[in-house]
Write an enzyme that holds these catalytic residues in place. Structure first.
Site, PDB file in Angstrom:
ATOM      1  N   ASN A 230      -4.258  -1.881  -6.223  1.00 29.53           N
ATOM      2  CA  ASN A 230      -3.698  -3.176  -6.545  1.00 29.53           C
ATOM      3  C   ASN A 230      -4.536  -3.636  -7.460  1.00 29.53           C
ATOM      4  O   ASN A 230      -4.509  -4.702  -8.512  1.00 29.53           O
ATOM      5  CB  ASN A 230      -3.757  -2.904  -5.374  1.00 29.53           C
TER       6      ASN A 230
ATOM      7  N   GLY B 174      -6.289   1.046   1.827  1.00 27.64           N
ATOM      8  CA  GLY B 174      -5.129   1.153   0.969  1.00 27.64           C
ATOM      9  C   GLY B 174      -3.908   0.598   2.601  1.00 27.64           C
ATOM     10  O   GLY B 174      -4.645  -0.143   2.996  1.00 27.64           O
ATOM     11  N   SER B 175      -2.811   1.038   3.047  1.00 26.69           N
ATOM     12  CA  SER B 175      -2.346   1.171   3.798  1.00 26.69           C
ATOM     13  C   SER B 175      -2.683   1.226   5.334  1.00 26.69           C
ATOM     14  O   SER B 175      -3.077   2.422   5.316  1.00 26.69           O
ATOM     15  CB  SER B 175      -0.600   1.337   3.346  1.00 26.69           C
ATOM     16  N   GLN B 176      -1.952   0.313   5.529  1.00 27.35           N
ATOM     17  CA  GLN B 176      -2.128   1.122   7.471  1.00 27.35           C
ATOM     18  C   GLN B 176      -1.270   2.388   8.310  1.00 27.35           C
ATOM     19  O   GLN B 176      -1.907   2.903   8.435  1.00 27.35           O
ATOM     20  CB  GLN B 176      -1.630  -0.046   9.057  1.00 27.35           C
ATOM     21  N   PRO B 177      -0.286   2.517   7.582  1.00 28.16           N
ATOM     22  CA  PRO B 177       0.617   3.364   8.265  1.00 28.16           C
ATOM     23  C   PRO B 177      -0.122   4.806   7.192  1.00 28.16           C
ATOM     24  O   PRO B 177      -1.215   6.005   8.036  1.00 28.16           O
ATOM     25  CB  PRO B 177       1.574   3.859   7.413  1.00 28.16           C
ATOM     26  N   THR B 178      -1.388   4.915   6.620  1.00 28.06           N
ATOM     27  CA  THR B 178      -2.196   6.704   5.481  1.00 28.06           C
ATOM     28  C   THR B 178      -3.691   5.730   6.374  1.00 28.06           C
ATOM     29  O   THR B 178      -4.528   7.134   7.315  1.00 28.06           O
ATOM     30  CB  THR B 178      -2.191   5.974   4.155  1.00 28.06           C
ATOM     31  N   ALA B 179      -4.082   5.015   7.027  1.00 22.76           N
ATOM     32  CA  ALA B 179      -5.168   4.779   7.714  1.00 22.76           C
ATOM     33  C   ALA B 179      -4.717   5.313   8.970  1.00 22.76           C
ATOM     34  O   ALA B 179      -6.204   6.051   9.764  1.00 22.76           O
ATOM     35  CB  ALA B 179      -5.501   3.135   8.297  1.00 22.76           C
TER      36      ALA B 179
ATOM     37  N   GLU C  47     -10.036  -0.066   4.774  1.00 22.93           N
ATOM     38  CA  GLU C  47      -9.821  -1.713   4.398  1.00 22.93           C
ATOM     39  C   GLU C  47      -8.466  -1.939   4.509  1.00 22.93           C
ATOM     40  O   GLU C  47      -7.923  -1.058   3.129  1.00 22.93           O
ATOM     41  CB  GLU C  47     -10.203  -2.421   3.096  1.00 22.93           C
TER      42      GLU C  47
ATOM     43  N   CYS D 184      -4.262  -7.929  -1.040  1.00 19.92           N
ATOM     44  CA  CYS D 184      -4.788  -7.966  -0.134  1.00 19.92           C
ATOM     45  C   CYS D 184      -5.063  -8.735   1.196  1.00 19.92           C
ATOM     46  O   CYS D 184      -4.969  -9.040   1.904  1.00 19.92           O
ATOM     47  CB  CYS D 184      -5.002  -6.753   0.843  1.00 19.92           C
TER      48      CYS D 184
ATOM     49  N   GLU E 292     -17.997  -3.815   4.423  1.00 21.79           N
ATOM     50  CA  GLU E 292     -18.766  -4.061   3.315  1.00 21.79           C
ATOM     51  C   GLU E 292     -19.147  -4.961   2.468  1.00 21.79           C
ATOM     52  O   GLU E 292     -18.287  -6.210   2.929  1.00 21.79           O
ATOM     53  CB  GLU E 292     -18.025  -3.059   2.251  1.00 21.79           C
TER      54      GLU E 292
HETATM   55  N1  LIG Z   1      -5.598  -3.172  -0.211  1.00 18.58           N
HETATM   56  C1  LIG Z   1      -4.696  -3.379  -0.155  1.00 18.58           C
HETATM   57  O1  LIG Z   1      -4.583  -3.228   1.283  1.00 18.58           O
HETATM   58  C2  LIG Z   1      -3.834  -2.252  -0.015  1.00 18.58           C
HETATM   59  C3  LIG Z   1      -2.184  -2.305   0.970  1.00 18.58           C
HETATM   60  N2  LIG Z   1      -1.227  -1.595   0.218  1.00 18.58           N
HETATM   61  C4  LIG Z   1       0.337  -1.134   1.629  1.00 18.58           C
HETATM   62  O2  LIG Z   1       0.275  -0.562   0.991  1.00 18.58           O
HETATM   63  C5  LIG Z   1       1.485   0.141   0.881  1.00 18.58           C
HETATM   64  C6  LIG Z   1       1.821   1.421   0.225  1.00 18.58           C
HETATM   65  O3  LIG Z   1       1.001   0.879  -0.922  1.00 18.58           O
HETATM   66  P1  LIG Z   1       0.113   2.830  -1.086  1.00 18.58           P
HETATM   67  O4  LIG Z   1      -0.401   2.847  -2.751  1.00 18.58           O
HETATM   68  O5  LIG Z   1       1.505   4.043  -0.635  1.00 18.58           O
HETATM   69  O6  LIG Z   1      -0.919   2.651   0.014  1.00 18.58           O
HETATM   70  P2  LIG Z   1      -1.527   3.605   0.286  1.00 18.58           P
HETATM   71  O7  LIG Z   1      -2.468   3.456   1.689  1.00 18.58           O
HETATM   72  O8  LIG Z   1      -0.358   4.838   0.624  1.00 18.58           O
HETATM   73  O9  LIG Z   1      -2.272   3.967  -0.524  1.00 18.58           O
HETATM   74  C7  LIG Z   1      -3.429   3.782  -0.850  1.00 18.58           C
HETATM   75  C8  LIG Z   1      -4.547   5.264  -1.150  1.00 18.58           C
HETATM   76  O10 LIG Z   1      -4.604   6.281  -0.045  1.00 18.58           O
HETATM   77  C9  LIG Z   1      -3.872   7.766  -0.562  1.00 18.58           C
HETATM   78  N3  LIG Z   1      -3.944   8.343   0.477  1.00 18.58           N
HETATM   79  C10 LIG Z   1      -1.493   7.230   0.805  1.00 18.58           C
HETATM   80  N4  LIG Z   1      -1.396   8.589   1.494  1.00 18.58           N
HETATM   81  C11 LIG Z   1      -2.837   9.143   1.690  1.00 18.58           C
HETATM   82  C12 LIG Z   1      -2.996  10.353   2.864  1.00 18.58           C
HETATM   83  N5  LIG Z   1      -1.922  10.711   4.421  1.00 18.58           N
HETATM   84  N6  LIG Z   1      -4.761  10.831   2.864  1.00 18.58           N
HETATM   85  C13 LIG Z   1      -5.375  10.318   2.558  1.00 18.58           C
HETATM   86  N7  LIG Z   1      -4.545  10.159   1.125  1.00 18.58           N
HETATM   87  C14 LIG Z   1      -3.753   9.207   1.124  1.00 18.58           C
HETATM   88  C15 LIG Z   1      -3.217   7.073  -1.810  1.00 18.58           C
HETATM   89  O11 LIG Z   1      -3.249   8.795  -2.486  1.00 18.58           O
HETATM   90  C16 LIG Z   1      -4.111   5.702  -2.632  1.00 18.58           C
HETATM   91  O12 LIG Z   1      -4.700   6.577  -3.369  1.00 18.58           O
HETATM   92  C17 LIG Z   1       2.021  -1.258   0.130  1.00 18.58           C
HETATM   93  O13 LIG Z   1       3.077  -1.880  -0.621  1.00 18.58           O
HETATM   94  C18 LIG Z   1       0.795  -3.062   1.168  1.00 18.58           C
HETATM   95  O14 LIG Z   1       2.313  -3.192   1.596  1.00 18.58           O
HETATM   96  C19 LIG Z   1      -1.433  -1.355  -0.614  1.00 18.58           C
HETATM   97  C20 LIG Z   1      -2.248  -1.060  -1.441  1.00 18.58           C
HETATM   98  C21 LIG Z   1      -4.042  -1.500  -1.454  1.00 18.58           C
HETATM   99  N1  LIG Z   2      -9.345  -5.006  -0.467  1.00 17.55           N
HETATM  100  C1  LIG Z   2      -9.252  -5.717  -1.686  1.00 17.55           C
HETATM  101  C2  LIG Z   2      -9.404  -7.046  -1.989  1.00 17.55           C
HETATM  102  C3  LIG Z   2     -10.790  -6.898  -1.921  1.00 17.55           C
HETATM  103  C4  LIG Z   2     -11.166  -8.136  -2.935  1.00 17.55           C
HETATM  104  C5  LIG Z   2     -12.633  -8.264  -3.247  1.00 17.55           C
HETATM  105  O1  LIG Z   2     -13.268  -7.281  -2.208  1.00 17.55           O
HETATM  106  O2  LIG Z   2     -12.926  -9.342  -4.046  1.00 17.55           O
HETATM  107  C6  LIG Z   2      -7.117  -5.631  -1.978  1.00 17.55           C
HETATM  108  O3  LIG Z   2      -6.792  -6.354  -2.787  1.00 17.55           O
HETATM  109  O4  LIG Z   2      -6.880  -3.915  -1.284  1.00 17.55           O
END
Ligand SMILES: NC(=O)C1=CN([C@@H]2O[C@H](COP(=O)(O)OP(=O)(O)OC[C@H]3O[C@@H](n4cnc5c(N)ncnc54)[C@H](O)[C@@H]3O)[C@@H](O)[C@H]2O)C=CC1
Ligand SMILES: N/C(=C\C=C\C(=O)O)C(=O)O
Length: 487
Positions: free
Chosen positions: A155, A231-236, A253, A287, A468
């Site tokens: 994002n 990134g997303s909670q499932p990935t976390a 985060e 986020c 952070e």
């Molecule tokens: N900053 C935030 O809070 C963000 C939240 N999201 C949420 O997550 C949802 C899905 O977006 P995604 O891009 O698919 O997020 P994601 O959490 O899947 O991807 C974020 C990063 O994690 C990596 N990743 C994915 N699966 C992984 C794994 N198993 N092990 C290690 N790294 C992994 C991805 O390649 C990317 O670099 C979005 O619809 C949104 O709801 C997505 C992006 C940013």
């Molecule tokens: N982590 C995100 C935004 C951070 C903003 C900032 O540090 O000012 C996000 O959208 O995932």
């Protein structure tokens, strides 16, 4: 796949060199839906090579003084700033956001991140006690952890990559970063500046690819003791599982379901444009974006009328349009995910006051395949709806009335997330009181996204683990040791 010779092809950056990969992923321009770039589909082999480079570079880099590392970071910040326009254009094309936003927010903040940590690394202090009956002096020292694994989302690509890379290397670590496969271009462009900035080979290694394939190889690697993830909670959850056997240090985060709480004495002239921005900036793909708006009942109708009017002025356009407030969402899959929430709201009897399915969106012919949608306002929705509970991460916000302060605090806190909130009132006692009771890591009052990089950034509950920021990043990217001297 489009003709590969016509496509921009990225390469991994390992040990100070660009290294081709034996397989690639198509990357799409969100504003057209067409493939325009190829991203390395890296795996364990590439992570192994990056670990070897980072391991070899660590002794020399960690031995440099903070002053020496600071100078390198300042040079990198200057080089990024000199490339601002090129980086902004690239970020916009890769992520779908407007060029205006990339030029005014993403890239300037990436520059600010690097400069901020170049400065803050010079000013950390440690602790010491000597009021000890045993005649001892106790003090702490901090040392870099080693190889930092950094995983960033799509994002705010360069903005969030530099938010991790800068503090990690400032503290003396070497890094292996994996940007999102959806938005890898500006990370690749940054690699071209590293040598000129004086970053030694192996200090910053960037390996591109998917999460499950290369991301998991990085997370599971025994020589990478620390992971910073956004990134997303499932990935976390997956990262926690894979890192558990090595008891790794984690900074997670994650997302939010951020409330805006608007009391009847709010200054609507400021509140409404700011809340439109906090709801729809970056296509709602931040986020910190507002996705639940609680309005005190006495001003609910007035607010709604003005908010919908202002939302309709939030122009959706092609990213290069200087008048566009919002561009395209990141992917077709994400667009459909966001639309599914609006469909669900309709099925629950909610009202869609503007946007998706209400107003019409006109785009040039070549952008008809782009991932565009209108900013959408939902009302008459129940707190129990998934639209009020789950992170949608798109240009969709819900507006509901409330009566009392106690009621709205309880409702705002009634979701699993706890990242950010905004509170609007002219009553200074009330904003302090409400801010303290909100389950959020960040609370903005009468404003949004005014960032103090020195202070902790992050969320509670399902919005993440850890913080952070100035001191917080330094403490995360270092290990502390307490030394006792008997004299
Ligand atoms: N900053 C935030 O809070 C963000 C939240 N999201 C949420 O997550 C949802 C899905 O977006 P995604 O891009 O698919 O997020 P994601 O959490 O899947 O991807 C974020 C990063 O994690 C990596 N990743 C994915 N699966 C992984 C794994 N198993 N092990 C290690 N790294 C992994 C991805 O390649 C990317 O670099 C979005 O619809 C949104 O709801 C997505 C992006 C940013
Ligand atoms: N982590 C995100 C935004 C951070 C903003 C900032 O540090 O000012 C996000 O959208 O995932």
């Amino acid at each position: 796949m489009a003709g590969t010779n016509a496509l921009m092809t990225l390469e991994n950056f390992i040990n100070g060199k660009f290294v081709p990969c034996n397989s690639y992923i198509d990357s799409y321009d969100p504003s057209t839906g067409e493939v325009y770039c190829r991203v390395p589909n890296s795996g364990k082999e590439e992570i192994e090579a990056a670990v070897e480079a980072a391991r070899a570079a660590f002794p020399g880099w960690s031995a440099r003084s903070p002053q020496e590392r600071s100078k390198v970071l300042y040079r990198l910040a200057d080089l990024l700033e000199q490339s601002l326009e090129e980086l902004a254009q690239a970020e916009s094309r890769d992520q779908g956001k407007t060029v205006t936003l990339a030029r005014s927010m993403d890239i300037p903040r990436a520059v600010q991140n690097v400069r901020f940590f170049a400065s803050s690394v010079l000013h950390h202090t440690s602790e010491c006690t000597q009021a000890d009956p045993a005649g001892c002096v106790h003090y702490t020292v901090r040392a870099p952890v080693g190889i930092a694994g950094l995983i960033s989302p799509w994002n705010l690509p360069l903005y969030l990559l530099t938010w991790k890379v800068a503090p990690a290397i400032a503290a003396g670590n070497t890094v292996i970063a994996k940007p999102s496969e959806l938005t890898s271009v500006t990370a690749w462009m940054m690699c071209k500046l590293l040598e000129k900035a004086g970053v030694p080979p192996g200090v910053v290694n960037i390996v591109f690819g998917t999460g499950p394939r290369v991301g998991e190889a990085l997370v599971a690697h025994p020589e990478v003791p620390l992971i910073s993830f956004t990134g997303s909670q499932p990935t976390a959850e997956r990262i926690i599982h894979l890192s558990a056997p090595h008891c790794k240090k984690l900074s997670l985060e994650l997302g939010g379901k951020n409330p805006a709480i608007i009391f009847e004495d709010a200054n609507l002239e400021e509140c409404i444009p700011t809340t439109v921005k906090s709801s729809f900036a970056n296509q709602g793909e931040i986020c910190l974006c507002t996705s639940r708006i609680f309005v005190q009942r006495s001003i609910y109708e007035e607010f709604l009328e003005k908010f919908v009017e202002a939302t309709r002025r939030w122009k959706v356009g092609i990213p290069s349009d200087p008048l566009a407030s919002m561009g395209a969402l990141i992917s077709k899959a994400h667009l459909e995910k966001v639309r599914s929430y609006i469909k669900k709201a309709r099925s629950e009897g909610a009202q869609i006051l503007c946007g998706e399915g209400v107003d019409t969106l006109s785009l040039p012919a070549k952008n008809q395949g782009g991932y565009f949608m209108l900013p959408t306002v939902i009302t008459h929705i129940k707190d129990e709806s998934c639209c009020m509970k789950e992170e949608i991460f798109g240009p969709v916000t819900c507006v509901v009335p409330f009566d009392s302060e106690e009621e709205v605090i309880q409702r705002a806190n009634s979701v699993k997330y706890g990242l950010a909130a905004t509170v609007w009132s002219c009553n200074v006692g009330r904003v302090h009181r409400v801010a303290k009771k909100l389950q959020s890591g960040l609370v903005w009052t009468n404003c949004w996204l005014i960032r103090e990089l020195n202070l902790p950034f992050g969320g509670m509950k399902s919005s993440g683990v850890g913080r952070e920021g100035g001191k917080d990043s330094y403490e995360f990217f270092t290990e502390v040791k307490t030394i006792t001297i008997k004299h």
